[in-house]
Structure formats: structure tokens, C-alpha cells
Write a protein that holds these residues in place. Sequence first.
Motif, PDB file in Angstrom:
ATOM      1  N   ILE A 104       0.831  -1.296   0.040  1.00 13.27           N
ATOM      2  CA  ILE A 104       0.016   0.185  -0.043  1.00 13.27           C
ATOM      3  C   ILE A 104       0.814   1.401  -0.210  1.00 13.27           C
ATOM      4  N   GLY A 105       0.852   2.127  -1.071  1.00 13.41           N
ATOM      5  CA  GLY A 105       1.476   3.367  -1.128  1.00 13.41           C
ATOM      6  C   GLY A 105       0.458   4.357  -0.821  1.00 13.41           C
ATOM      7  N   ARG A 106       0.803   5.613  -1.507  1.00 11.02           N
ATOM      8  CA  ARG A 106      -0.072   6.762  -1.280  1.00 11.02           C
ATOM      9  C   ARG A 106       0.009   7.634  -2.464  1.00 11.02           C
ATOM     10  N   ASP A 107      -1.156   7.969  -2.990  1.00 12.28           N
ATOM     11  CA  ASP A 107      -1.136   9.234  -4.000  1.00 12.28           C
ATOM     12  C   ASP A 107      -0.048  10.173  -3.922  1.00 12.28           C
ATOM     13  N   ARG A 108       0.552  10.518  -4.946  1.00  9.67           N
ATOM     14  CA  ARG A 108       1.399  11.607  -4.811  1.00  9.67           C
ATOM     15  C   ARG A 108       2.841  11.430  -4.148  1.00  9.67           C
ATOM     16  N   ALA A 109       2.885  10.081  -3.847  1.00 10.70           N
ATOM     17  CA  ALA A 109       4.147   9.898  -3.182  1.00 10.70           C
ATOM     18  C   ALA A 109       5.329   9.511  -4.329  1.00 10.70           C
ATOM     19  N   GLY A 151       4.745   4.087  -5.501  1.00 15.60           N
ATOM     20  CA  GLY A 151       4.708   5.621  -5.760  1.00 15.60           C
ATOM     21  C   GLY A 151       3.298   6.086  -6.262  1.00 15.60           C
ATOM     22  N   GLY A 152       3.238   7.281  -6.117  1.00 14.76           N
ATOM     23  CA  GLY A 152       1.646   7.871  -6.650  1.00 14.76           C
ATOM     24  C   GLY A 152       1.932   9.055  -7.466  1.00 14.76           C
ATOM     25  N   MET A 153       2.840   9.351  -8.292  1.00 15.00           N
ATOM     26  CA  MET A 153       2.943  10.411  -9.033  1.00 15.00           C
ATOM     27  C   MET A 153       2.983   9.955 -10.300  1.00 15.00           C
ATOM     28  N   VAL A 154       1.671  10.363 -10.930  1.00 13.57           N
ATOM     29  CA  VAL A 154       1.189   9.738 -12.273  1.00 13.57           C
ATOM     30  C   VAL A 154       2.284   9.629 -13.624  1.00 13.57           C
ATOM     31  N   ALA A 155       2.733  10.961 -13.555  1.00 18.14           N
ATOM     32  CA  ALA A 155       3.819  11.000 -14.565  1.00 18.14           C
ATOM     33  C   ALA A 155       4.837  10.066 -14.536  1.00 18.14           C
ATOM     34  N   ASN A 156       5.565   9.610 -13.159  1.00 17.48           N
ATOM     35  CA  ASN A 156       6.479   8.558 -13.050  1.00 17.48           C
ATOM     36  C   ASN A 156       6.104   7.203 -13.521  1.00 17.48           C
ATOM     37  N   ARG A 157       4.640   6.849 -13.507  1.00 18.28           N
ATOM     38  CA  ARG A 157       4.192   5.921 -13.382  1.00 18.28           C
ATOM     39  C   ARG A 157       3.607   5.072 -15.008  1.00 18.28           C
ATOM     40  N   VAL A 175      -1.027  -3.830  -5.717  1.00 15.82           N
ATOM     41  CA  VAL A 175      -0.709  -2.451  -5.020  1.00 15.82           C
ATOM     42  C   VAL A 175      -1.669  -1.589  -5.045  1.00 15.82           C
ATOM     43  N   ASP A 176      -1.984  -1.214  -3.881  1.00 16.35           N
ATOM     44  CA  ASP A 176      -3.131   0.022  -3.755  1.00 16.35           C
ATOM     45  C   ASP A 176      -2.578   1.226  -3.017  1.00 16.35           C
ATOM     46  N   HIS A 177      -3.352   2.329  -3.162  1.00 13.19           N
ATOM     47  CA  HIS A 177      -2.924   3.592  -2.605  1.00 13.19           C
ATOM     48  C   HIS A 177      -3.788   4.350  -1.816  1.00 13.19           C
ATOM     49  N   LEU A 178      -3.355   4.735  -0.682  1.00 13.23           N
ATOM     50  CA  LEU A 178      -4.062   5.756  -0.101  1.00 13.23           C
ATOM     51  C   LEU A 178      -4.180   7.069  -0.623  1.00 13.23           C
ATOM     52  N   PRO A 179      -5.112   7.898  -0.349  1.00 13.58           N
ATOM     53  CA  PRO A 179      -5.193   9.384  -0.614  1.00 13.58           C
ATOM     54  C   PRO A 179      -4.155  10.081  -0.100  1.00 13.58           C
TER      55      PRO A 179
END
Length: 450
Positions: free
Chosen positions: A143-148, A160-166, A177-181
Motif C-alpha cells: 500500500i502506497g499513497r497518492d502523490r508519493a 509511488g503515486g506520481m502519475v507522470a512517473n508511472r 498494489v493499492d494507494h491511500l489518498p
Amino acid sequence: MSGSNKTVNGVDMSAYWLPFTPNRYFHQHPKIMQSAKGAYYFDDHGRKLFDGLSGLWCSPLGHADPRIGAAISKQYEKMDYCPAFQMASEDTFRLATRVADMAPKGLNKVFFTNSGSEAVDTALKIAIGYHRVMGNASRIRMIGRDRAYHGVGMGGISVGGMVANRKMFASMMMPGVDHLPHTLNLSQMAFSKGMPTWGAHLADELEKIVALHDANTIAAVILEPVQGSTGVIVPPQGYLQKIREICTKHAILLIFDEVITGFGRLGANFGADRFGVVPDMITFAKAITNGVIPLGGVIVRDDIYDSIIANGGQEQAIEFFHGYTYSGHPIPMAAGHAVLDIFESDDLVNRARALEPVLENGLHAMKGKAGLLDIRNFGLSGAVELEPIAGKPGLRALKVLEACIERGALVRVAGDVIAVGPPFISEPKEVEFLCSVLGDAVDAAMKINS
């Protein structure tokens, strides 16, 4: 691209592919550093630039401290390399002990890597390995987090949660993998000084994720105590404590990614200390060598190490099949010892803590400027969020960066956010200068609309 594709000194720029850089824009607007000393860079136009982000969050001691150079030179003459597998140098053991002694109680094992990205991927593998040897092989979900931002390894970009990186690498990322806000809500917390009072309830989203996937499938939660690379997002009061409680309740490991926040950036050894929350693992890098030479690592709870080692089979068998050629390299070890010596002799963590209100006051003095959507800060770090130029995201911040350079300071661009984190060796007047330059640069950039 520019016609000549050369620096002002005639160096051909065409061969080098710059990382995390808009290369086309850079070749039209190159920014070439020539030297660095103390808290300053000097560029190819002869400008003296205050280092407003400590390199890339990695040079809190400033630049060219002779004590670090001397330690590296001495180690090179003594032993330039030691194989990382089946043997190690004495100074590697000593540095591991020093790092563990700085960490929260109970985290006493250190696995060395070469970067923050490698540290994150290592921590994820340790989490999976631990649950497997404990008989919980079903715990494979992260579990990661948005904008991480957790580096650029495949594990790191997955959590990680940075869209451009993914988005370019979606086919390569880890499954499960899931993400916290994330916790930034400008309608509730814009222009907060320090920790926002709103938002602790966002930790309850972890309970929803647990209910969705079943706790017995979840290995670890990873998050940055303060999200740095996405623009200094500070946790709400009580948020990290609630995350810790939920992880403990469901036997989920909690990993703090302290590649930025570790070693004094938040006015304490680690963010875990400043926030009073003890994770099960801490990743680190950057400041441990002051950015002079690559080094990272993971600090691990004793029983995690003990469990993996105890279940490793016969004593001549390798218990954990992971590592790097340069893990525990003697030269980064020498740099790390020198840096920690300087931290102690020059009382740098306390110096950083003393500069915190200077930075806070300087940044928040900008409140009310046209085009500023938010100002946020914690420890010796802060950010201002800018109104973007319509249809051209990120361009406003680049114009602020260039205006800052013209006025004598370097800052960090993250989308349309400008982040700052001055060296711990800074004088109060230098931090005030940084904030003044940033304010003037914001005013100048707000006049640009295309």
C-alpha cells in the motif's frame, strides 16, 4: 532546440540525456553549474547562487567541506573497494552501528544500498521475505499513497503515486498494489504553518483498503512522513499515529521512506522522531553522505532481521538473496562517518531546528501575493504552490526558477510547486534572502501568461 547546442563555454550538450528534466526546454534554457562551495553554487555566467534546496535535499552541510574530502582520500589510499558478498570492512560495521544508534529504539539492523530507489525496493523485498518466513506467504500486497515518490526502481514506482512517473511503465509495475489518498486539501488547509489541524481522518482510508483486500494479503504500507518530491505535503496532526495504530492492529509492516526527511531535515534525526511514530523500517539516503557519493540503506526492526536469519536453513546458506556490488562500499562508508562526525561536532540537527521559524516566517510573509495558491512548511523545508499558466502546466514554476537564478538563488521545481530546503549551515539572513528572492521571482513570473 538551440542552434548551437553548446554551453556558453562551448561544451557540446548533445550526448547527455538529462534525468527528470524537460530536455528540449533545457537545451533552449541551459542551467550549467561550474563549482560549489559552502552554501553556494557558481554557474557558467559567473553568478553566485544560494543553494535553496541543499542540492536535491542531499547536501545539508553545504558543499566542499574539506573534512569529507579528507576522509574519502584517506580511505582510498587504505582500501578502495571491498567485495560486498561474504565479507565487509570494519568501517561498514561501524557506520551501521552509528546509523542504528540514531534510529528509533528497536530498529537496530542496517542493510546498505547505493540510493534511495534501491533502499525502497530493498525494504519492499524485506517485507515480503519476512511475511514468507513467518508463514504468511499470502501477504504480498503493498500500500502506497497518492502523490508519493519512492524512487525509480520498479517497486518504488509501483508504490509511488506520481502519475507522470508511472504511466509510461504501467506494464512493468508490481501487481497487487493499492494507494491511500494524499493528505493535501487546499480548501481545508491552505497556508497552514507546520502541521495542518484538518485531515487526521484520512488515515481511516487504510481501514477501507484492509476491508477490501483482507489484512492477510497486505505486507506493508510505505509512506513519506513529509511528502517531499511532490511539493512538501505535511501530514495532518494525528494522521501518522492513526496509520501506525491501524498497521499494528492488522500486523501490517509500516515503512517510512525518509530519504529526504532523514538526518535532520525535520529538526530531528528522523521524521519518526519528530512525529513520535516508530515504523518497522526506515529507508534513508541523500544526507548520509551529504550528496558527495551515493549511499542509501534500510534500518530494520530487530525481530524482522532475526526471523529472516533464523529461517535461512543451514548456517552456510544465504538467508536473504539480495544485495548490490557496492553495498557497504568502503569509500561511501568513509564519507558517511565524516558526515556524521560533522553533524555531531557542529550540532547541525539543532541548527536546522533553529532555522525552522526563520524559513516559516519568510515563506508565509508572501501570503497575499497574486497567483499563490498555498504556502506550506515543516522542519527546514517548505513550498509555495502557484497558479499555472493556462494550458501549460509546469511552465510557471520554470519561470520562477529562472527568475530566482537571475536574482541569486536556486530552488526546486515540482510541477507548479516551488520547494525549498536550505542547508543546515545557512545563516538566518541567508534563509531570509532565499525567501525574498522567491517572493520577487513569483511576482515576476505572474506577469507571464503564455
